[in-house]
Design a protein around this motif. Structure first.
Motif, PDB file in Angstrom:
ATOM      1  N   ARG A 192      -4.575   4.815   5.866  1.00 13.44           N
ATOM      2  CA  ARG A 192      -3.583   4.947   6.939  1.00 13.44           C
ATOM      3  C   ARG A 192      -2.293   5.574   6.413  1.00 13.44           C
ATOM      4  O   ARG A 192      -1.668   6.384   7.095  1.00 13.44           O
ATOM      5  N   GLU A 193      -1.907   5.231   5.180  1.00 15.02           N
ATOM      6  CA  GLU A 193      -0.690   5.805   4.585  1.00 15.02           C
ATOM      7  C   GLU A 193      -0.815   7.312   4.434  1.00 15.02           C
ATOM      8  O   GLU A 193       0.153   8.050   4.576  1.00 15.02           O
ATOM      9  N   ARG A 194      -2.055   7.759   4.151  1.00 14.20           N
ATOM     10  CA  ARG A 194      -2.249   9.204   3.931  1.00 14.20           C
ATOM     11  C   ARG A 194      -2.222  10.000   5.234  1.00 14.20           C
ATOM     12  O   ARG A 194      -1.795  11.143   5.275  1.00 14.20           O
ATOM     13  N   TYR A 212      -5.444   0.395   4.602  1.00 17.76           N
ATOM     14  CA  TYR A 212      -4.017   0.712   4.582  1.00 17.76           C
ATOM     15  C   TYR A 212      -3.702   1.922   3.713  1.00 17.76           C
ATOM     16  O   TYR A 212      -2.802   2.702   4.023  1.00 17.76           O
ATOM     17  N   THR A 213      -4.446   2.100   2.648  1.00 21.58           N
ATOM     18  CA  THR A 213      -4.237   3.278   1.801  1.00 21.58           C
ATOM     19  C   THR A 213      -4.567   4.543   2.582  1.00 21.58           C
ATOM     20  O   THR A 213      -3.838   5.547   2.525  1.00 21.58           O
ATOM     21  N   SER A 265       0.821  -1.219   0.000  1.00 24.27           N
ATOM     22  CA  SER A 265       0.000   0.000   0.000  1.00 24.27           C
ATOM     23  C   SER A 265       0.851   1.262   0.000  1.00 24.27           C
ATOM     24  O   SER A 265       0.418   2.322  -0.448  1.00 24.27           O
ATOM     25  N   SER A 266       2.095   1.139   0.499  1.00 26.26           N
ATOM     26  CA  SER A 266       2.984   2.302   0.489  1.00 26.26           C
ATOM     27  C   SER A 266       3.775   2.400  -0.811  1.00 26.26           C
ATOM     28  O   SER A 266       4.501   3.366  -1.035  1.00 26.26           O
ATOM     29  N   ASP A 312       0.516  -2.761  12.211  1.00 26.86           N
ATOM     30  CA  ASP A 312       1.912  -2.458  11.920  1.00 26.86           C
ATOM     31  C   ASP A 312       2.892  -3.360  12.668  1.00 26.86           C
ATOM     32  O   ASP A 312       4.080  -3.322  12.411  1.00 26.86           O
ATOM     33  N   ASN A 319      -1.135   8.806   8.450  1.00 32.50           N
ATOM     34  CA  ASN A 319      -0.131   8.489   9.472  1.00 32.50           C
ATOM     35  C   ASN A 319       0.968   9.539   9.523  1.00 32.50           C
ATOM     36  O   ASN A 319       1.455  10.009   8.498  1.00 32.50           O
TER      37      ASN A 319
END
Length: 702
Positions: A449-451, A446-447, A407-408, A462, A453
Motif C-alpha cells: 500500500r505504501e508503494r 501495508y508495504t 511500514s512507512s 488507515d 498509494n
C-alpha cells in the motif's frame, strides 16, 4: 602435537609427564618421568625433539591492549613499526621501548565508567540535580552493605573471595576499600589473616625494625603498596627518591632478578642505620615475595573511588544501577542471568519487553526494570531507534497501528516476529498465536500500500474505525510451554516461567545445583566448585551430537539447559548404552556427573547417571495418598551462638540468602533460636560450606 596429527590422549599423556612447577624445562623432564616415554615411543621422541627446538621462542607477535608510545618527532625516527590486525604497532616490546627512553602510557578503559554514566542518566529522570561526584564518601548504608558481602555487580568487589574478605573486614572508609582491593591479590592475599588480626588489636603489632612503624601503621603492619616498599628502601637503607623509583619499576614489571641484585646494597644501607643484617635480610625477603604482585596505592585509590560509587548506586538506586549493569553485559548470558537473579533477591522484577515502554537499553519502570529491545534476537539498533522515534509522536494503540505506522519507516519481518515471541505486543491483549498468524501478510499488505498509494488516498486500515475492525483468526493461544520456548529463543530468557517450573516436585528429590553457579565459579576462579567434584544438575536437552569412538562404540555430547544457563555433558559409551533413549530434544532430566576442565574451555560434566524428571501432575499422582509436606527448615547446632564460628556462619547465610527458614540450636543454653536475619538459599554450595565449618552432624535440613 595437534599439528603433527597425534591423538589428544597421547599428547596429554606426554604433557602430564612434565613436572608442574615453575621454571621446569623439557630437558629437566627428560631426566625424570618423560625419559621412558621418549625412549620407548618414536612418535613421542619426534614430538619432544621438535618441542626442544621450539622451546623458549615467542609463540606469536602480540599487541598490548592499552599501551601507547608517545614521541616528539615521528615515531619512525626512533623505532621500526609493523601492522598487527590492522593496527600500527612498534616492533620492540614495552621493556625495550622504556630502556630507549621513550614514553609509554597505558590507557585503561573501564566498562564500569559507562555503567556509572548510564545509571546517572536514568537517575536524572527523577532527580535532575543528582551528581555522582557529589555523593558523600561516608555513607553508612553503603559500607554496611559491603560489610555483609552484598556486592554483586560492584566494581572489583563481587567475587566470592572478596565478599568473604569484606565480611571479615567490615570497611568503613575509602581507605579500607583501597586496602581490600590491594590485599585481594595472589601475593598480598597471604597477609589477609595477619592484617585482620592486627586490625582488631593494633597495640599487639610488633615491629622488629622500629622505623617501619610510621610506614606500615596505616596498613596494620603489613606491606600492601608499592609506595610503602619505596619508603622502606629510603628510610631503612638510605636510597634516593630516584633509586627507590627504579625499584618500584622493577616491582611493577615483576622483575625479581633486578630486585635480587639490590639485596646486598639494601643490607649494607640498613647496617649503616644500626639495623642488624638478619633483620634487614628478612625484611628484604618479605618485599621480594610481595614484588611479584605489587600494587601501587594511587591505582588502589582510583579503583576504590569507582568501587564505592558503584556500591553507592547499588545501595540507593538499585533499579537504575542494575539496568545499567544488565545493558553492559548484553550477550553474556551467564552474567545477565547472575544479575537478574540478584534483582529478584531485591524484589526487583525484570519485566518482559513492551513495545510502548521498552527502549534500546534496559530501563527503569516504576520499581522494576524493563527489558531492552536491543537485547532481542534479530532486533537491530536502527530498527529500535525507528520504533522509538515513531512512538514519540504518539503511543502505538494496537498491533495493526504499529504495522501501519512502521511500514512507512522501516520494515523488518524478523524483528517483528522476535518482538511477538518475546511478548512485546502483549499490551494489546491479542493472543501471540494470532499475531504470529497474521504479521507477515499484514506487513506485506501495508508495504504494498505504501508503494502504490497516492497522496490523499485512504487505505483499508488507515482510519481508527477500520483498524478496530481488523479481524484476527479464531485460534487458541500458544501453550505455556510454547510461550516459554519462544521467549527463550527471542530474548534468551523466559518471562512466563520456565519448563523446569513443571517439574519442581520431582526436583526436590535431588540436591540440584544451578548450572550458572558452576560456570561463574570457574569463570571467577573462586573455587566454590572443583574439578572432579560430583554434582547433580537439572534441565532440558537443547543439543545433541552423536559420535563413534576408535573402537566403533557410540558416545554423545549433550547440551542441557536450566533456567539461567547451559552446559555440555560428555556421555561415554558405557553410560550411553544405558541411557541413550533419554537423550531426546526437550527431555527434562536430572543429571549426576563429575565436573571436568580442559584448558581455555568452559567446564563440562562427565555423565555418571541420568534420571528422567516427572512433571508435577505425574509426581502428584504418586504422592496423592499423602498430605503435602511442610516447608523444610535448616537446623544448625553450635556450642555457643557467639564467637568466630558463629559469625562465619551468619555471614555465609547473609551472603547466600534465600527463602528457607533457619533455626540455631545453642548447646550451652540447650535451646532453639530462630535466625531473624532472613532465610537461606539451601543449595549444595551452602550445605557443603556449613558442614565444613560446623561438621556434618550439626547441619540438618528437615
Amino acid at each position: 602435537g595437534r599439528t603433527l596429527g597425534m591423538p589428544y590422549a597421547d599428547v596429554d599423556r606426554v604433557a602430564k609427564a612434565i613436572p608442574q612447577k615453575p621454571g621446569v624445562t623439557l630437558a629437566d623432564a627428560l631426566d625424570n618421568e618423560l625419559k621412558e616415554l621418549y625412549s620407548s615411543d618414536d612418535a613421542v621422541k619426534n614430538l619432544i625433539d621438535i618441542s626442544l627446538a621450539l622451546e623458549g621462542m615467542p609463540r606469536h607477535a602480540s599487541t598490548h591492549a592499552a599501551g601507547v608510545v608517545i614521541t616528539d618527532n615521528p615515531i619512525t625516527d626512533y623505532v621500526p613499526l609493523a601492522v598487527s590486525s590492522g593496527t600500527i604497532v612498534t616492533q620492540f616490546d614495552m621493556d625495550t621501548i622504556a630502556s630507549l627512553g621513550l614514553l609509554k602510557f597505558d590507557f585503561l578503559g573501564l566498562r564500569y565508567l559507562t555503567i556509572i554514566s548510564d545509571a546517572e542518566k536514568q537517575i536524572h529522570e527523577t532527580e535532575p540535580s543528582f551528581d555522582i561526584q557529589l555523593i558523600p564518601d561516608n555513607d553508612t548504608q553503603t559500607y554496611d552493605m559491603m560489610g555483609h558481602g552484598q556486592t554483586e555487580g560492584v566494581f572489583q568487589l563481587e567475587s566470592s573471595g572478596m565478599k568473604q574478605l569484606l565480611t571479615g573486614f567490615r570497611p568503613k572508609t575509602l581507605e579500607d576499600i583501597m586496602v581490600a582491593i590491594a590485599l585481594y591479590r595472589p601475593g598480598p592475599m597471604d597477609s589477609i589473616p595477619r592484617f585482620l588480626e592486627n586490625r582488631k588489636n593494633k597495640n599487639s603489632i610488633v615491629y622488629k625494625i622500629p622505623r617501619l612503624r610510621d610506614i606500615l601503621d596505616e596498613t596494620c603492619g603489613c606491606i600492601i603498596y608499592q609506595e610503602q616498599v619505596m619508603r622502606i628502601f629510603r628510610v631503612v637503607a638510605n636510597y634516593s627518591y630516584g633509586k627507590a623509583d627504579i625499584i618500584r619499576r622493577a616491582m611493577s614489571r615483576k622483575n625479581q632478578g633486578e630486585m635480587e641484585k639490590e639485596r646486598e646494597t639494601f643490607i649494607l644501607g640498613a647496617q649503616k642505620n644500626n639495623i642488624g643484617r638478619s633483620e634487614a635480610s628478612e625484611l628484604f625477603d618479605e618485599m621480594l615475595g610481595f614484588a611479584k604482585y605489587a600494587f601501587n596505592k594511587s591505582h588502589a585509590a582510583a579503583y576504590a573511588v569507582i568501587s564505592y560509587r558503584t556500591a553507592y548506586l547499588r545501595c540507593h538506586y538499585p533499579c537504575q544501577y542494575f539496568a545499567a549493569l544488565l545493558t553492559s553485559v548484553l550477550g553474556n548470558m551467564p552474567k545477565m542471568t547472575e544479575y537478574i537473579v540478584e534483582c529478584g533477591k531485591r524484589n526487583i522484577k525484570v519485566l518482559p519487553p513492551d513495545i510502548n515502554e521498552s527502549n534500546v537499553k534496559f530501563t527503569v519502570s516504576g520499581n522494576n526494570i524493563r527489558f531492552g529491545m536491543l537485547a532481542l534476537k534479530n532486533v537491530g539498533q536502527n530498527y529500535v531507534q525507528a520504533v522509538i522515534i515513531e512512538r514519540a509522536k504518539r503511543r502505538f494503540s494496537s498491533f495493526v497501528d504499529f504495522i501501519a505506522r512502521m511500514s512507512s519507516v522501516e520494515t523488518n519481518k524478523r524483528a517483528v516476529e522476535s518482538l511477538i515471541k518475546s511478548g512485546a505486543f502483549d499490551c494489546f491483549g491479542i493472543f501471540r498465536s494470532r499475531l504470529l498468524a497474521v504479521y507477515e501478510a499484514l506487513i506485506d499488505s501495508y508495504t504494498k500500500r505504501e508503494r502504490v498509494n497516492i497522496e490523499g488516498q485512504l487505505g483499508l486500515f488507515d482510519t481508527e474505525s477500520d483498524e478496530k475492525g481488523f479481524v484476527y483468526p479464531e485460534i487458541s493461544e500458544l501453550s505455556p510451554r510454547d510461550k516459554i520456548m519462544m521467549e527463550k529463543e527471542s530474548a534468551g530468557f523466559c518471562f512466563s516461567g520456565h519448563i523446569l517450573d513443571y517439574y519442581t516436585n520431582h526436583m526436590r528429590s535431588f540436591d540440584i545445583i544451578e548450572i550458572n553457579s558452576i560456570l561463574v565459579s570457574f569463570d571467577e576462579n573462586n573455587q566454590i566448585f572443583k574439578e572432579k567434584q560430583i554434582i547433580t544438575i537439572a534441565g532440558s536437552v537443547t543439543k545433541r551430537v552423536i559420535k563413534q569412538t576408535k573402537n566403533n562404540e557410540t558416545m554423545a555430547f549433550i547440551t542441557i539447559e536450566d533456567r539461567y544457563a547451559e552446559i555440555e555433558l560428555v556421555v561415554f559409551p558405557r553410560v550411553y548404552n544405558e541411557i541413550a533413549a533419554l537423550l531426546v530434544y526437550d527431555n527434562v532430566l536430572a543429571v549426576t556427573g563429575e565436573i571436568t576442565l580442559r584448558e581455555e574451555e568452559s567446564p563440562k560434566i562427565l555423565v555418571m547417571k541420568i534420571v528422567p524428571l516427572q512433571n508435577n501432575d505425574a509426581s502428584q499422582t504418586v504422592q496423592n495418598a499423602h498430605e503435602p509436606k511442610k516447608a523444610p527448615r535448616l537446623f544448625l547446632r553450635f556450642d555457643h551462638t557467639s564467637g568466630i564460628i558463629y559469625d562465619r556462619v551468619v555471614n555465609l547465610i547473609e551472603i547466600l540468602e534465600g527463602d528457607t527458614p533457619v533455626m540455631f540450636y545453642d548447646r550451652s543454653k540447650t535451646k532453639y533460636i530462630k535466625f531473624n536475619g532472613g532465610g537461606a538459599d539451601v543449595s549444595g554450595i551452602l550445605l557443603d560450606e556449613l558442614e565444613l565449618i560446623l561438621g556434618k552432624e550439626n547441619v540438618v535440613l528437615q
